[in-house]
Design a protein around this motif. Structure first.
Motif, PDB file in Angstrom:
ATOM      1  N   TRP A 215       0.866  -1.183   0.000  1.00 11.19           N
ATOM      2  CA  TRP A 215       0.000   0.000   0.000  1.00 11.19           C
ATOM      3  C   TRP A 215       0.902   1.232   0.000  1.00 11.19           C
ATOM      4  O   TRP A 215       1.318   1.726   1.024  1.00 11.19           O
ATOM      5  N   ASP A 216       1.225   1.713  -1.186  1.00 10.93           N
ATOM      6  CA  ASP A 216       2.210   2.790  -1.343  1.00 10.93           C
ATOM      7  C   ASP A 216       1.511   4.147  -1.300  1.00 10.93           C
ATOM      8  O   ASP A 216       1.064   4.662  -2.324  1.00 10.93           O
ATOM      9  N   ASN A 217       1.443   4.724  -0.110  1.00  7.46           N
ATOM     10  CA  ASN A 217       0.708   5.982   0.057  1.00  7.46           C
ATOM     11  C   ASN A 217       1.628   7.177  -0.176  1.00  7.46           C
ATOM     12  O   ASN A 217       1.771   8.071   0.666  1.00  7.46           O
ATOM     13  N   ALA A 218       2.224   7.186  -1.361  1.00  6.08           N
ATOM     14  CA  ALA A 218       3.208   8.210  -1.710  1.00  6.08           C
ATOM     15  C   ALA A 218       2.611   9.614  -1.770  1.00  6.08           C
ATOM     16  O   ALA A 218       3.331  10.604  -1.601  1.00  6.08           O
ATOM     17  N   TYR A 219       1.289   9.707  -2.022  1.00  9.93           N
ATOM     18  CA  TYR A 219       0.671  11.022  -2.240  1.00  9.93           C
ATOM     19  C   TYR A 219      -0.442  11.299  -1.228  1.00  9.93           C
ATOM     20  O   TYR A 219      -1.416  11.974  -1.526  1.00  9.93           O
ATOM     21  N   ALA A 220      -0.255  10.780  -0.012  1.00  9.79           N
ATOM     22  CA  ALA A 220      -1.294  10.870   1.021  1.00  9.79           C
ATOM     23  C   ALA A 220      -1.667  12.301   1.358  1.00  9.79           C
ATOM     24  O   ALA A 220      -2.818  12.578   1.721  1.00  9.79           O
ATOM     25  N   VAL A 221      -0.729  13.233   1.263  1.00  7.96           N
ATOM     26  CA  VAL A 221      -0.994  14.628   1.650  1.00  7.96           C
ATOM     27  C   VAL A 221      -0.788  15.580   0.479  1.00  7.96           C
ATOM     28  O   VAL A 221      -0.711  16.792   0.668  1.00  7.96           O
ATOM     29  N   HIS A 222      -0.758  15.054  -0.723  1.00 11.91           N
ATOM     30  CA  HIS A 222      -0.434  15.844  -1.908  1.00 11.91           C
ATOM     31  C   HIS A 222      -1.713  16.244  -2.640  1.00 11.91           C
ATOM     32  O   HIS A 222      -2.027  15.758  -3.728  1.00 11.91           O
ATOM     33  N   PRO A 247      -1.607  -5.893   5.037  1.00 10.17           N
ATOM     34  CA  PRO A 247      -1.084  -4.663   4.426  1.00 10.17           C
ATOM     35  C   PRO A 247       0.294  -4.276   4.950  1.00 10.17           C
ATOM     36  O   PRO A 247       0.596  -4.438   6.141  1.00 10.17           O
ATOM     37  N   ILE A 248       1.124  -3.787   4.046  1.00 11.71           N
ATOM     38  CA  ILE A 248       2.364  -3.110   4.418  1.00 11.71           C
ATOM     39  C   ILE A 248       2.298  -1.739   3.747  1.00 11.71           C
ATOM     40  O   ILE A 248       2.246  -1.639   2.520  1.00 11.71           O
ATOM     41  N   CYS A 249       2.263  -0.698   4.573  1.00 14.86           N
ATOM     42  CA  CYS A 249       2.061   0.662   4.079  1.00 14.86           C
ATOM     43  C   CYS A 249       3.387   1.402   3.987  1.00 14.86           C
ATOM     44  O   CYS A 249       4.241   1.252   4.868  1.00 14.86           O
TER      45      CYS A 249
END
Length: 423
Positions: A215-222, A247-249
């Protein structure tokens, strides 16, 4: 998609006009780069105060001398800032060095070599390892999977996330060990995975007991508008469904502070975190805690992250609006392209006439505008419809971006006209 209500003569006239316009653009000697979602210099300037930190006070809140070895978990004061963003308890968050991609790599390799906490054997001992890949997706995910010989299975990405029905069928295969997902403002489409889709993924019955969601939350605050979309609580949903280790975040500050000198994060179940640290401890004695300390002091708290990202938004949002405006103006009346209008992230996804994306990229390159290769958002670079192009508006100046998208739109029209006339 095709030209609507246009005769062959009209298309030939359009082709001649666009070729003449492209030659004019070529005459400017362009050398523009839209290949990757790199922050602009103006964005990087927002974090220049990092270079003056931490100063002479190099001790963390718990007294740790950040100049020395140790501390695999990372500094608690920084993990406390990002735990709410990752929607995880601080005890289940690891802060590392500059690249979340390195964390993804390590988790994949550790699973191949050792197996996960619930693996019957190391993944590398399986006859085949397969990963589900929602498309269009992130090219570096696919490159990493390909590098280790993992079979990639594309599934369609809908407006609310991956095709759950397709995923449900695929995970009946015990060789399907995981899936990639960018859940918030996804790369390149800007799609946000809904809470309902995340809940479905959390509750899946999988043949592999060690199935993982990366779970690649690269743009969580973008975010590109003031309504800040919150990422689905995948850790909580999986725990509630009886799959806490699924999940691995991942996340990072790469597009928050300095792209090459940030901090990355991992969040998962207590068992997964312990497993990761056990194997990580053989590779490193600890992360760059001095850099973690400067980030903690610069950002101050979670609200400080959001305030900094609001300043990024002031720079980025006009660029995205500019891209959408030019595409609508140049292509909107011809029926030869569709594009996303993302509310966050770093990309606009452009679909052109089937079979023409590679020709469009060839034309833009010849005109001096570098784009990500056609098909990059698909496993092995193979877009079966040869239509998807990723646009990265962040790095160029507004003036350069205007020229680059003008070139791109011109090339889309040329490629579409050439194909129409050849048929």
């Amino acid at each position: 998609m095709s030209f609507e209500n246009q005769t062959r003569d009209q298309i030939q006239t359009l082709l001649a006009e666009q070729r003449a316009h492209l030659e004019d653009l070529k005459g400017r000697g362009l050398s523009l780069d839209l290949t990757r979602g790199k922050p602009s210099a103006e964005q990087l300037d927002l974090s220049m105060a990092l270079l003056d930190l931490p100063g002479e006070d190099y001790r963390a809140a718990d007294g740790t001398d950040t100049r020395n070895y140790g501390g695999l978990l990372g500094l608690k004061e920084l993990r406390e800032i990002f735990a709410p963003i990752l929607r995880a308890p601080v005890e289940q968050v690891v802060a590392g060095d500059n690249a979340s991609l390195a964390m993804m790599h390590d988790n994949l390799v550790f699973a191949l070599l050792h197996g996960t906490v619930d693996s019957p054997r190391p993944w590398g001992e399986e006859e085949t390892v397969k990963f589900i890949c929602p498309v269009p997706g992130y090219d570096r995910h696919f490159a990493l999977t390909e590098a280790y010989g993992i079979e990639m299975i594309p599934v369609d990405l809908h407006d609310d996330g991956p095709d759950v029905a397709a995923v449900r069928e695929l995970v009946k295969d015990p060789q399907v060990k995981g899936m990639w997902l960018v859940p918030t403002h996804g790369n390149p489409t800007g799609v946000v995975v809904s809470e309902a889709v995340a809940a479905d993924l959390a509750a899946l019955e999988t043949a592999a007991p060690d199935f993982r969601i990366f779970w690649d939350n690269a743009y969580a605050v973008h975010h590109l508008d003031q309504e800040e979309t919150k990422s689905a609580d995948i850790l909580g949903l999986c725990a509630a469904s009886g799959h806490p280790d699924r999940p691995i975040c991942f996340a990072s500050t790469s597009k928050i502070t300095f792209a090459g000198s940030g901090v990355c994060f991992l969040a998962s179940s207590p068992a997964n975190v312990a497993w990761y640290l056990k194997h990580l401890g053989k590779r490193t004695i600890g992360p760059d805690k001095v850099n973690q300390l400067r980030h903690a002091r610069f950002l101050r708290d979670t609200e400080g992250v959001h305030q900094l990202m609001a300043r990024h938004r002031e720079i980025l949002a006009p660029k995205f609006a500019q891209v959408i405006s030019i595409l609508a103006d140049r292509l909107g009346g011809h029926g030869v392209a569709q594009w996303t209008e993302p509310r966050g992230g770093y990309f606009v996804s452009l679909d052109v006439v089937d079979g023409t994306a590679s020709r469009v990229i060839e034309l833009t390159r010849d005109a001096g505008v570098a784009m990500t290769p056609a098909g990059a958002a698909f496993p092995h670079g193979n877009d079966p419809r040869n239509r998807n192009i990723r646009i990265a508006p962040s790095y160029p100046t507004r003036a350069d971006l205007e020229i680059a998208i003008d070139v791109l739109a011109t090339c889309v029209l040329i490629a579409a006209a050439e194909q129409s006339l050849a048929s």
